[in-house]
Design an enzyme around this catalytic site. Structure first.
Site, PDB file in Angstrom:
ATOM      1  CG  HIS A 110      39.644 -79.345   2.397  1.00 45.94           C
ATOM      2  ND1 HIS A 110      38.303 -79.437   2.732  1.00 45.94           N
ATOM      3  CD2 HIS A 110      39.938 -80.456   1.685  1.00 45.94           C
ATOM      4  CE1 HIS A 110      37.812 -80.562   2.229  1.00 45.94           C
ATOM      5  NE2 HIS A 110      38.783 -81.195   1.595  1.00 45.94           N
ATOM      6  CD  GLN A 179      52.099 -87.425  10.769  1.00 42.80           C
ATOM      7  OE1 GLN A 179      52.198 -87.500   9.546  1.00 42.80           O
ATOM      8  NE2 GLN A 179      52.268 -88.474  11.555  1.00 42.80           N
TER       9      GLN A 179
HETATM   10  C1  GRF Z   1      39.351 -80.755  11.126  1.00 44.48           C
HETATM   11  O1  GRF Z   1      39.291 -81.986  10.426  1.00 44.48           O
HETATM   12  C2  GRF Z   1      39.624 -79.637  10.151  1.00 44.48           C
HETATM   13  O2  GRF Z   1      40.431 -80.018   9.084  1.00 44.48           O
HETATM   14  C3  GRF Z   1      38.277 -79.358   9.602  1.00 44.48           C
HETATM   15  O3  GRF Z   1      37.446 -79.380  10.762  1.00 44.48           O
HETATM   16  C4  GRF Z   1      37.953 -80.399  11.662  1.00 44.48           C
HETATM   17  C5  GRF Z   1      37.973 -79.917  13.089  1.00 44.48           C
HETATM   18  O4  GRF Z   1      38.864 -78.848  13.204  1.00 44.48           O
HETATM   19  N1  GRF Z   1      38.281 -78.130   8.844  1.00 44.48           N
HETATM   20  P1  GRF Z   1      39.075 -78.089  14.624  1.00 44.48           P
HETATM   21  O5  GRF Z   1      39.576 -79.099  15.611  1.00 44.48           O
HETATM   22  O6  GRF Z   1      37.728 -77.533  15.048  1.00 44.48           O
HETATM   23  O7  GRF Z   1      40.091 -77.023  14.332  1.00 44.48           O
END
Ligand code: GRF
Length: 208
Positions: A110, A179
């Site tokens: 999250h 990060q």
């Molecule tokens: C990111 O902000 C992640 O924290 C949230 O979904 C967004 C996209 O994640 N859970 P990703 O690039 O598809 O892994």
């Protein structure tokens, strides 16, 4: 060897971090046996293909109702017989039957320091918009076990990230991913795969 299924919805940068850290040995004794997306045509599916990982799409659009989708999602996961399910940018409410089936074996990432900026309606960019709106100076990410609530399961790792003057939600989201998310999610998977996580009184103990 721990078999992992990774559930995705979009860009798949967290999926890519897991793929890369298995390849470079930072995640040991684990392999991704399947990727499941609730959307067609997303970059996550390309990333799975490039890594020769079997990918399936289970889209709500293909089902008459939510119950049918939920059943299809769970049966698709079960077919891979995973020891761990990772929710990596997966923007779907996990059904109770799914949580029950994989209790203690679902990890989510999250993009905030839970219990801030989490729960219903806090996902993806919305989290970072709320962070900037509130004017907090420090945010970050949380890797946690999934229980039958929303972002309420036992916390495994967290990492803080500074908000910078003039941040847009997009700039902040990228910094939090770079990060924090791409570091603590693979670390949580490695610890789980190597028996280093224990839940005592609802709190996670990490052994060296
Ligand atoms: C990111 O902000 C992640 O924290 C949230 O979904 C967004 C996209 O994640 N859970 P990703 O690039 O598809 O892994």
């Amino acid at each position: 060897m721990l078999d992992i299924v990774v559930c995705v919805s979009g860009g798949g940068t967290n999926l890519q971090a897991i793929i890369d850290k298995i390849a470079n040995g930072q995640i040991k004794n684990a392999r991704i046996v399947g990727v499941i997306s609730n959307n067609y045509g997303v970059k996550s599916l390309e990333r799975a293909k490039n890594a020769q990982i079997e990918a399936k799409v289970v889209s709500p659009k293909d089902f008459d109702d939510r119950e049918a989708f939920n059943e299809a999602l769970l049966s698709t996961v079960k077919a891979f017989n995973p020891g761990l399910v990772v929710l990596a940018g997966f923007l779907v409410n996990i059904p109770a039957a799914f949580v029950k089936e994989y209790s203690g074996r679902i990890i989510n990432i999250h993009p905030s320091l839970i219990p801030s900026f989490c729960g219903k309606g806090f996902y993806g960019l919305k989290v970072h918009e709320a962070v900037l709106q509130r004017g907090v100076k420090v945010t970050g990410a949380t890797a946690h076990f999934v229980d039958d609530g929303t972002d309420t399961g036992p916390i495994i790792f967290q990492k803080a990230v500074y908000v910078e003057q003039g941040d847009t939600p997009q700039a902040l989201q990228l910094r939090v991913m770079e990060q924090a998310e791409w570091e603590i999610l693979p670390k949580a998977i490695d610890c789980f795969a190597n028996g280093k996580l224990k839940i005592v009184d609802g709190r996670v103990i990490v052994s060296e």
